[in-house]
Scaffold this active site. Structure first.
Site, PDB file in Angstrom:
ATOM      1  N   HIS A 156     134.380  13.130  48.467  1.00  0.00           N
ATOM      2  CA  HIS A 156     134.178  11.277  48.173  1.00  0.00           C
ATOM      3  C   HIS A 156     135.390  10.510  48.560  1.00  0.00           C
ATOM      4  O   HIS A 156     134.907   8.955  48.576  1.00  0.00           O
ATOM      5  CB  HIS A 156     134.602  11.932  46.702  1.00  0.00           C
ATOM      6  CG  HIS A 156     134.849  10.198  45.786  1.00  0.00           C
ATOM      7  ND1 HIS A 156     133.569   9.858  45.078  1.00  0.00           N
ATOM      8  CD2 HIS A 156     135.950   9.495  46.030  1.00  0.00           C
ATOM      9  CE1 HIS A 156     133.934   9.123  44.527  1.00  0.00           C
ATOM     10  NE2 HIS A 156     135.204   8.307  44.958  1.00  0.00           N
ATOM     11  N   GLU A 157     136.873  10.942  48.930  1.00  0.00           N
ATOM     12  CA  GLU A 157     137.278   9.352  49.845  1.00  0.00           C
ATOM     13  C   GLU A 157     137.093   9.142  50.870  1.00  0.00           C
ATOM     14  O   GLU A 157     136.775   8.422  51.704  1.00  0.00           O
ATOM     15  CB  GLU A 157     139.158  10.678  49.657  1.00  0.00           C
ATOM     16  CG  GLU A 157     139.408  11.032  47.593  1.00  0.00           C
ATOM     17  CD  GLU A 157     139.094   8.869  47.264  1.00  0.00           C
ATOM     18  OE1 GLU A 157     138.709   8.390  47.577  1.00  0.00           O
ATOM     19  OE2 GLU A 157     139.171   9.701  46.121  1.00  0.00           O
ATOM     20  N   GLU A 180     132.766   3.234  43.182  1.00  0.00           N
ATOM     21  CA  GLU A 180     131.863   4.591  42.868  1.00  0.00           C
ATOM     22  C   GLU A 180     130.867   5.023  43.014  1.00  0.00           C
ATOM     23  O   GLU A 180     131.323   6.765  43.767  1.00  0.00           O
ATOM     24  CB  GLU A 180     133.210   4.496  41.326  1.00  0.00           C
ATOM     25  CG  GLU A 180     134.779   3.905  41.640  1.00  0.00           C
ATOM     26  CD  GLU A 180     135.394   4.443  42.990  1.00  0.00           C
ATOM     27  OE1 GLU A 180     135.468   6.194  43.046  1.00  0.00           O
ATOM     28  OE2 GLU A 180     135.763   4.391  43.703  1.00  0.00           O
ATOM     29  N   HIS A 210     134.079   6.795  51.307  1.00  0.00           N
ATOM     30  CA  HIS A 210     134.996   5.872  51.276  1.00  0.00           C
ATOM     31  C   HIS A 210     135.172   4.818  52.563  1.00  0.00           C
ATOM     32  O   HIS A 210     134.733   4.020  52.838  1.00  0.00           O
ATOM     33  CB  HIS A 210     135.994   5.924  49.905  1.00  0.00           C
ATOM     34  CG  HIS A 210     136.126   5.418  49.155  1.00  0.00           C
ATOM     35  ND1 HIS A 210     135.017   4.723  48.681  1.00  0.00           N
ATOM     36  CD2 HIS A 210     136.709   6.222  47.931  1.00  0.00           C
ATOM     37  CE1 HIS A 210     134.840   4.802  47.256  1.00  0.00           C
ATOM     38  NE2 HIS A 210     135.969   5.636  46.595  1.00  0.00           N
TER      39      HIS A 210
END
Length: 286
Positions: free
Chosen positions: A131-132, A202, A135
């Protein structure tokens, strides 16, 4: 390109906010001073805000020797995402959380708390770090890092307004109500700017992280655990620097009543639902 445009809009919006605050507090001279301050902040935010955020959260860099399993996990996921290897940091906090920062994929960093590493399985932690990295891949990290730095500066100016009130250019004291309004409204305006950026971001990072890790269920399970544990474990560094909360995979600050209007993250239940739907159908809901 779209995120670069959003970053420019954010910097312009906060520059305008600085100018308005300067005008209220100091008249024409205040406008000039606020403009100079905003230009300096924009320069600093672009080049150095990531290091500031890492210091705010007391993050410590690790490598393949000091944290071999964690480093290797990030390395494997970065290769899967076709990204340069980011710097890797640990934060010695019991609260489970993680974030990414940096001005671009070539100058990126990912960080996780020791708390998140304790409560998650390797599979779930892999989903979080994917997930990071999503980003990073989507170039969200610059805009979120700048938002954190700018919001901190606005809050500092608002606190000064609350303490000292406003003063006209001729040296006379101005209306103290104006200073009070600035002190109350400026952080709210900064929060709204951050909120407009964060929620959609998100969802996209959840989708991208599930694709990088090829495991939507792992990220869904991780989000449920983080949501459950984070409620009772304060993230001390973020409590002292609440402007960094919007960078985390889950907002560690409690929100109730009207403060929920300024939440920078979508509801955990909706995030989990979308990921489980992706696991079931192979498609992330629009």
């Amino acid at each position: 390109m779209f995120n670069l445009v959003k970053t420019a809009i954010l910097m312009a919006a906060i520059t305008a906010l600085f100018i308005v605050i300067g005008g209220i507090l100091g008249g024409r001279e205040g406008v000039v001073m606020a403009l100079l301050f905003a230009l300096a902040m924009n320069f600093f935010s672009y080049w150095y805000s990531d290091q500031l955020v890492l210091r705010m959260t007391n993050a410590q860099e690790v490598d393949e020797h000091s944290a071999p399993q964690f480093y290797a996990m990030v390395q494997e996921l970065a290769a899967q995402a076709e990204l340069p290897m980011p710097k890797v940091y640990l934060i010695h906090e019991d609260s489970p959380n993680a974030f990414a920062t940096g001005r671009n994929p070539e100058h990126a960093a990912v960080a996780a708390t020791t708390g998140i590493m304790r409560i998650l399985s390797n599979r779930e932690l892999r989903g979080v770090m994917a997930h990071e990295l999503a980003h990073v891949k989507h170039r969200d990290i610059l805009i979120s890092t700048i938002a954190a730095t700018m919001a901190g500066a606005i809050s500092a100016i608002a606190n000064m307004a609350l303490l000292f009130g406003n003063r006209q250019s001729d040296g006379r004291s101005g209306n103290p109500i104006a200073g009070l309004l600035v002190a109350l409204l400026a952080p709210m305006a900064a929060g709204l700017i951050q909120m407009s950026i964060s929620r959609a971001r998100e969802y996209e990072a959840d989708r991208g992280g599930a694709e990088i890790a090829q495991d939507p269920e792992a990220l869904a399970s991780a989000l449920e655990k983080i949501h459950r544990y984070a409620k009772g474990i304060p993230f001390n560094a973020v409590e002292h620097h609440p402007e960094t909360a919007q960078m985390m995979i889950m907002n560690p600050l409690t929100a109730s009543g009207i403060s929920q209007l300024f939440s920078t993250h979508p509801a955990t239940e909706e995030r989990v639902h979308r990921l489980m739907e992706m696991a079931r159908t192979g498609r992330y809901p629009a």
